[in-house]
Design an enzyme around this catalytic site. Structure first.
Site, PDB file in Angstrom:
ATOM      1  N   THR A   1      88.127  28.203-137.776  1.00 32.76           N
ATOM      2  CA  THR A   1      87.671  27.519-138.994  1.00 32.76           C
ATOM      3  C   THR A   1      86.201  27.139-138.867  1.00 32.76           C
ATOM      4  OG1 THR A   1      89.895  26.688-139.408  1.00 32.76           O
ATOM      5  CG2 THR A   1      88.092  25.502-140.490  1.00 32.76           C
TER       6      THR A   1
ATOM      7  N   GLU B   1     114.196  18.966-118.341  1.00 39.46           N
ATOM      8  CA  GLU B   1     114.392  17.684-119.044  1.00 39.46           C
ATOM      9  C   GLU B   1     113.355  16.667-118.598  1.00 39.46           C
ATOM     10  OE1 GLU B   1     118.178  15.816-118.700  1.00 39.46           O
ATOM     11  OE2 GLU B   1     119.231  17.470-119.676  1.00 39.46           O
TER      12      GLU B   1
ATOM     13  N   LYS C   1      88.056  28.818-147.227  1.00 35.81           N
ATOM     14  CA  LYS C   1      88.673  29.623-146.171  1.00 35.81           C
ATOM     15  C   LYS C   1      90.079  30.040-146.570  1.00 35.81           C
ATOM     16  CE  LYS C   1      91.227  26.746-142.893  1.00 35.81           C
ATOM     17  NZ  LYS C   1      91.211  25.897-141.723  1.00 35.81           N
TER      18      LYS C   1
HETATM   19  C1  R5P Z   1      93.437  22.806-141.097  1.00 34.43           C
HETATM   20  O1  R5P Z   1      94.015  22.474-142.123  1.00 34.43           O
HETATM   21  C2  R5P Z   1      92.781  21.848-140.189  1.00 34.43           C
HETATM   22  O2  R5P Z   1      92.159  20.806-140.903  1.00 34.43           O
HETATM   23  C3  R5P Z   1      91.780  22.541-139.277  1.00 34.43           C
HETATM   24  O3  R5P Z   1      90.756  23.083-140.069  1.00 34.43           O
HETATM   25  C4  R5P Z   1      92.448  23.638-138.492  1.00 34.43           C
HETATM   26  O4  R5P Z   1      93.639  23.191-137.909  1.00 34.43           O
HETATM   27  C5  R5P Z   1      91.515  24.172-137.435  1.00 34.43           C
HETATM   28  O5  R5P Z   1      92.179  25.188-136.762  1.00 34.43           O
HETATM   29  P1  R5P Z   1      91.430  26.420-136.119  1.00 34.43           P
HETATM   30  O6  R5P Z   1      90.434  25.886-135.133  1.00 34.43           O
HETATM   31  O7  R5P Z   1      92.535  27.211-135.455  1.00 34.43           O
HETATM   32  O8  R5P Z   1      90.793  27.213-137.214  1.00 34.43           O
END
Ligand code: R5P
Length: 306
Positions: free
Chosen positions: A226, A40, A192
């Site tokens: 991403t 907690e 993507k």
């Molecule tokens: C997604 O909608 C966000 O805008 C970012 O592109 C995403 O959260 C990036 O996450 P990651 O680095 O895991 O690809």
């Protein structure tokens, strides 16, 4: 009417708190937080609170739920002590990505968090590059959301020239569009598809990036998938140099390496989440723009000390 203000802060943003305290001429005191053996959270606010306009500065990065509890317990504590108003300054606002139900059985987590904020007496919010600006409507309190341009434009302008601004997915289109407009630059989108929470596929680019320098704009990097996938797609399409800007370094394990290996010329990130990140990242401080957002509504300590 400006009120006498005091800043209290989570230990994870001590540096930013001291910068704000200096910029604004207000007192800054840490939230005394600890944990009971069963997990907690416990907080205690030591200084004088009654009659102050209270600013609570906390980043809701990992461990997210501990920081969230620290914030809401602190808000309740200062309300109980007679704070005149409570502004939460959240350089990173967790749960903002969960603003809609992906399938039946899902909650609307961002909206739940907004309701908790209201329930504990937070009456104003300052956020930074919210995942989606539409989320503002979930909050019944006034909200100032600082944008990518507010934060990064001077740094981008001094490091890049003639870039194509790239959104790494369809969701980030508006953010990239605003930056492109501010720079007077062309735009592209890397399409993507997230196959699992940790994996991204998709290598299609809409827009002309051949023989061009590209600047990818995103709100955060978590796994780094991403950014690295978009970088690979842009290279396949003939981009020359690559730059990246992302506001929140959420940084799951391995993200720093993945982003570093993607071959960016320069990577800009804010200090909204004080987690470790590679030394090669250029950190852009948020304190000057947060101070600007606050300046109009608070009264500095210096003005009342004879
Ligand atoms: C997604 O909608 C966000 O805008 C970012 O592109 C995403 O959260 C990036 O996450 P990651 O680095 O895991 O690809």
């Amino acid at each position: 009417m400006p009120q006498l203000a005091k800043l209290i802060y989570g230990r994870n943003l001590e540096v930013m708190a001291l910068e704000l305290s200096q910029e604004l001429g207000i007192a800054a005191e840490p939230i005394l937080s600890s944990c009971f053996p069963d997990g907690e959270s416990k907080v205690h606010i030591a200084g004088e609170i009654e009659g102050y306009s209270l600013l609570i500065l906390l980043s809701l990065g990992n461990p997210v739920n501990d920081h969230l509890m620290e914030l809401v317990l602190t808000a309740d504590a200062v309300r109980a002590e007679g704070a005149k108003s409570v502004t939460a300054i959240l350089p990173y606002m967790a749960y903002a990505r969960q603003d809609r139900r992906d399938s039946s059985g899902d909650p609307r987590s961002a909206q739940v968090v907004a309701r908790i904020f209201t329930a504990v007496g937070i009456d104003r919010l300052i956020t930074v590059d919210l995942h989606t600006p539409a989320l503002e409507s979930a909050f019944s309190t006034p909200l100032t959301n600082l944008t990518t341009e507010d934060i990064f434009l001077p740094a981008i302008k001094s490091a890049t020239r003639d870039v194509v601004v790239v959104s790494p997915d369809a969701g980030g289109l508006k953010r990239a569009q605003s930056v492109a407009k501010a720079l007077g630059a062309e735009m592209a989108i890397a399409l993507k598809e997230r196959t699992t929470p940790k994996n991204v596929s998709g290598r299609k680019v809409l827009g002309n990036v051949r023989d061009k320098a590209c600047l990818i704009i995103d709100d955060m990097a978590s796994t780094g998938e991403t950014l690295s996938t978009a970088a690979a797609a842009l290279r396949d399409e003939g981009a020359t140099k690559l730059f990246a800007v992302f506001t929140h370094a959420v940084m799951a394990p391995g993200a720093g390496e993945k982003i570093s290996e993607a071959g960016f010329e320069k990577i800009f990130v804010s200090d909204s989440i004080p987690l470790p990140r590679p030394d090669s990242f250029t950190i852009v401080k948020l304190s000057p723009i947060i101070a600007d957002a606050l300046r109009r509504s608070i009264k500095p300590r210096e003005k009342i000390i004879p």
